[in-house]
Design a protein around this motif. Structure first.
Motif, mmCIF file in Angstrom:
data_model
loop_
_atom_site.group_PDB
_atom_site.id
_atom_site.type_symbol
_atom_site.label_atom_id
_atom_site.label_comp_id
_atom_site.label_asym_id
_atom_site.label_seq_id
_atom_site.Cartn_x
_atom_site.Cartn_y
_atom_site.Cartn_z
ATOM 1 N N GLU A 172 -9.650 8.523 -30.176
ATOM 2 C CA GLU A 172 -10.746 8.859 -31.350
ATOM 3 C C GLU A 172 -10.274 9.545 -32.427
ATOM 4 O O GLU A 172 -10.689 9.366 -33.542
ATOM 5 C CB GLU A 172 -11.849 9.933 -30.658
ATOM 6 C CG GLU A 172 -12.356 9.139 -29.298
ATOM 7 C CD GLU A 172 -13.384 7.953 -29.763
ATOM 8 O OE1 GLU A 172 -14.001 8.191 -30.882
ATOM 9 O OE2 GLU A 172 -13.722 7.202 -29.193
ATOM 10 N N VAL A 173 -9.200 10.613 -32.295
ATOM 11 C CA VAL A 173 -8.955 11.195 -33.554
ATOM 12 C C VAL A 173 -7.816 10.494 -34.229
ATOM 13 O O VAL A 173 -8.053 10.566 -35.596
ATOM 14 C CB VAL A 173 -8.007 12.530 -33.167
ATOM 15 C CG1 VAL A 173 -7.479 13.121 -34.380
ATOM 16 C CG2 VAL A 173 -9.058 13.549 -32.440
ATOM 17 N N ASP A 174 -6.989 9.605 -33.735
ATOM 18 C CA ASP A 174 -6.391 8.678 -34.595
ATOM 19 C C ASP A 174 -7.031 7.645 -35.429
ATOM 20 O O ASP A 174 -6.685 7.378 -36.517
ATOM 21 C CB ASP A 174 -5.347 8.031 -33.494
ATOM 22 C CG ASP A 174 -4.056 8.858 -33.003
ATOM 23 O OD1 ASP A 174 -4.006 9.970 -33.341
ATOM 24 O OD2 ASP A 174 -3.349 8.304 -32.246
ATOM 25 N N ALA A 175 -8.249 7.255 -34.589
ATOM 26 C CA ALA A 175 -8.952 6.317 -35.493
ATOM 27 C C ALA A 175 -9.371 7.080 -36.891
ATOM 28 O O ALA A 175 -9.212 6.439 -37.893
ATOM 29 C CB ALA A 175 -10.024 5.860 -34.641
ATOM 30 N N ASP A 176 -9.908 8.293 -36.830
ATOM 31 C CA ASP A 176 -10.350 9.056 -37.646
ATOM 32 C C ASP A 176 -9.320 9.376 -38.718
ATOM 33 O O ASP A 176 -9.715 9.121 -40.050
ATOM 34 C CB ASP A 176 -11.083 10.499 -37.119
ATOM 35 C CG ASP A 176 -11.796 11.064 -38.399
ATOM 36 O OD1 ASP A 176 -12.671 10.575 -38.744
ATOM 37 O OD2 ASP A 176 -11.056 12.150 -38.744
ATOM 38 N N ILE A 177 -8.237 9.616 -38.201
ATOM 39 C CA ILE A 177 -6.942 9.942 -39.139
ATOM 40 C C ILE A 177 -6.873 8.373 -40.097
ATOM 41 O O ILE A 177 -6.441 8.701 -41.182
ATOM 42 C CB ILE A 177 -5.970 10.518 -38.602
ATOM 43 C CG1 ILE A 177 -6.226 11.739 -38.216
ATOM 44 C CG2 ILE A 177 -4.589 10.482 -39.260
ATOM 45 C CD1 ILE A 177 -5.077 12.359 -37.077
ATOM 46 N N ALA A 178 -6.685 7.595 -39.309
ATOM 47 C CA ALA A 178 -6.484 6.349 -39.886
ATOM 48 C C ALA A 178 -7.549 5.842 -41.104
ATOM 49 O O ALA A 178 -7.232 5.464 -42.427
ATOM 50 C CB ALA A 178 -6.631 5.079 -39.230
ATOM 51 N N THR A 179 -8.819 6.325 -40.829
ATOM 52 C CA THR A 179 -9.835 6.029 -41.837
ATOM 53 C C THR A 179 -9.507 7.182 -43.050
ATOM 54 O O THR A 179 -9.567 6.846 -44.284
ATOM 55 C CB THR A 179 -11.314 6.339 -41.318
ATOM 56 O OG1 THR A 179 -11.375 5.525 -40.449
ATOM 57 C CG2 THR A 179 -12.293 6.414 -42.263
ATOM 58 N N ARG A 180 -9.234 8.219 -42.881
ATOM 59 C CA ARG A 180 -8.950 9.331 -44.146
ATOM 60 C C ARG A 180 -7.848 8.811 -44.704
ATOM 61 O O ARG A 180 -7.611 9.188 -45.864
ATOM 62 C CB ARG A 180 -8.849 10.472 -43.472
ATOM 63 C CG ARG A 180 -10.268 11.179 -42.818
ATOM 64 C CD ARG A 180 -10.020 12.430 -42.069
ATOM 65 N NE ARG A 180 -10.961 13.009 -41.218
ATOM 66 C CZ ARG A 180 -12.124 13.527 -41.681
ATOM 67 N NH1 ARG A 180 -12.246 13.983 -42.846
ATOM 68 N NH2 ARG A 180 -13.184 13.836 -40.737
ATOM 69 N N ALA A 181 -6.869 8.464 -43.927
ATOM 70 C CA ALA A 181 -5.589 7.937 -44.735
ATOM 71 C C ALA A 181 -5.869 6.562 -45.685
ATOM 72 O O ALA A 181 -5.236 6.832 -47.005
ATOM 73 C CB ALA A 181 -4.539 7.398 -43.680
ATOM 74 N N ARG A 182 -6.668 5.834 -45.148
ATOM 75 C CA ARG A 182 -7.098 4.763 -46.388
ATOM 76 C C ARG A 182 -7.762 5.493 -47.530
ATOM 77 O O ARG A 182 -7.488 4.826 -48.434
ATOM 78 C CB ARG A 182 -7.889 3.740 -45.629
ATOM 79 C CG ARG A 182 -7.292 2.936 -44.590
ATOM 80 C CD ARG A 182 -8.272 1.642 -44.342
ATOM 81 N NE ARG A 182 -9.266 2.183 -43.429
ATOM 82 C CZ ARG A 182 -9.161 2.191 -41.864
ATOM 83 N NH1 ARG A 182 -8.262 2.025 -41.425
ATOM 84 N NH2 ARG A 182 -10.335 2.431 -41.403
ATOM 85 N N ILE A 183 -8.772 6.339 -47.252
ATOM 86 C CA ILE A 183 -9.109 6.904 -48.549
ATOM 87 C C ILE A 183 -8.227 7.656 -49.435
ATOM 88 O O ILE A 183 -8.056 7.622 -50.737
ATOM 89 C CB ILE A 183 -10.071 8.246 -47.986
ATOM 90 C CG1 ILE A 183 -11.564 7.416 -47.327
ATOM 91 C CG2 ILE A 183 -10.684 9.040 -49.207
ATOM 92 C CD1 ILE A 183 -12.328 8.511 -46.589
ATOM 93 N N THR A 210 -4.816 7.039 -49.732
ATOM 94 C CA THR A 210 -4.025 6.120 -50.411
ATOM 95 C C THR A 210 -4.793 5.162 -51.463
ATOM 96 O O THR A 210 -4.114 4.905 -52.509
ATOM 97 C CB THR A 210 -3.292 4.937 -49.384
ATOM 98 O OG1 THR A 210 -4.258 4.606 -48.424
ATOM 99 C CG2 THR A 210 -2.569 5.825 -48.444
ATOM 100 N N SER A 211 -6.099 5.000 -51.202
ATOM 101 C CA SER A 211 -6.769 4.007 -52.275
ATOM 102 C C SER A 211 -7.248 4.825 -53.234
ATOM 103 O O SER A 211 -7.660 4.401 -54.333
ATOM 104 C CB SER A 211 -7.790 3.426 -51.364
ATOM 105 O OG SER A 211 -8.738 4.213 -50.807
ATOM 106 N N ALA A 212 -7.825 6.145 -53.040
ATOM 107 C CA ALA A 212 -8.411 6.839 -54.107
ATOM 108 C C ALA A 212 -8.111 8.200 -54.177
ATOM 109 O O ALA A 212 -8.483 9.160 -55.156
ATOM 110 C CB ALA A 212 -9.993 7.263 -53.588
ATOM 111 N N GLY A 213 -6.824 8.956 -53.625
ATOM 112 C CA GLY A 213 -6.208 9.979 -53.847
ATOM 113 C C GLY A 213 -6.700 11.179 -53.167
ATOM 114 O O GLY A 213 -7.729 11.188 -52.597
#
Length: 294
Positions: free
Chosen positions: A107-118, A120-123
């Motif tokens: 569950e936490v890894d999935a959340d981290i992956a979502t935040r990582a996309r933010i 890398t894409s938006a800073g």
């Protein structure tokens, strides 16, 4: 209101935690054990754990709110720190966190992956602004709705964003002399019971064959991992992860190679065969070949 003040250097040193942290999950979950009317998502976990805790683990519940047990001086290294600390913390972790670790980590890894996309894409600013609804980002200050009036100055130390399964309602911030600043934030929860990893049939079969931890090691090495990554995924110390890998290597299920300063572990063909055997029944042709060999 809690206000976290950034310098330009701090903004360059905002980072996401690499994964779920056993220390934070232990400390935050301890607040949920005897919480009447607590979050429904923890109900099954709460009822299972509360009735099963040994006396040593209950000692951790007594002292955890004060922070007198298990307090650490740097971010990261949660599993190693748990192994090296008081017996009460180790007992609590073994009974309340370890059996559920694969669920928490996923569950936490999935959340981290979502935040990582933010990130890398938006800073960095977008990551900070999206961390939680109670947070407001107005450069250079991150404000969090809180009953405590407090200002935290990062002063070039940066900030680690640590999503946590047992963090509920609002983020927490830890900063002070000797502490690497950490912002612990809740993750979205599905309204389903938190179940022990052992309820999965595949993992149960592997646990029966290899033991629970070594079965989990085999699953974690599906795509390969270093010793440090493996320890983080399983919520154990690096020496413990290395020991379990060594046993599987001796059995011919795992191969290891050194890459610069780390050791990379992968499954052998036999390891993949053992792992795959638990995921699907053999077809008729496979069954006939097995009978022929027998």
């Amino acid at each position: 209101m809690l206000r976290i003040h950034f310098t330009s250097e701090d903004l360059m040193r905002v980072r996401l935690a690499p994964g779920a942290d056993p220390w934070w999950e232990a400390m935050l979950s301890a607040r949920q054990i005897d919480l009447l009317g607590g979050p429904l998502v923890y109900d099954e976990w709460r009822s299972q754990v509360r009735s099963a805790l040994c006396s040593e683990a209950r000692e951790y519940l007594r002292v955890a709110p004060s922070g007198r047990l298990g307090l650490r001086t740097s971010a990261g290294g949660g599993a190693d720190l748990i192994e090296g600390r008081d017996a009460a913390l180790r007992a609590y972790h073994e009974q309340a966190i370890a059996p559920y670790w694969s669920v928490l980590r996923r569950e936490v890894d999935a959340d981290i992956a979502t935040r990582a996309r933010i990130l890398t894409s938006a800073g960095t600013a977008a990551l900070l602004a999206s961390t939680h609804p109670s947070i407001t980002w107005r450069e250079p200050v991150l404000s969090i709705d809180s009953s405590v009036e407090r200002d935290v100055y990062l002063a070039g130390r940066g900030l680690t964003v640590q999503p946590a399964f047992f963090c509920w309602r609002s983020p927490l911030a830890l900063s002070g002399p000797g502490f690497a600043p950490v912002l612990v934030c809740p993750i979205p929860h599905r309204m389903s019971s938190l179940r022990s990893s052992g309820t999965d049939e595949h993992e149960r079969a592997l646990a029966a064959l290899l033991g629970r931890t070594r079965g989990a090691v085999l699953v974690a090495l599906t795509y390969g991992a270093s010793t440090s990554e493996l320890a983080r995924q399983l919520g154990v110390s690096r020496p413990s992860a290395s020991e379990h890998v060594g046993v599987l290597r001796e059995a011919g299920l795992v191969t290891s190679r050194r890459e610069r300063t780390s050791v990379w572990h992968t499954l052998t063909p036999l390891g993949h065969a053992v792992l795959d055997a638990g995921t699907a029944p053999p077809d008729a042709g496979q069954r006939s070949r097995v009978r022929a060999r027998a």
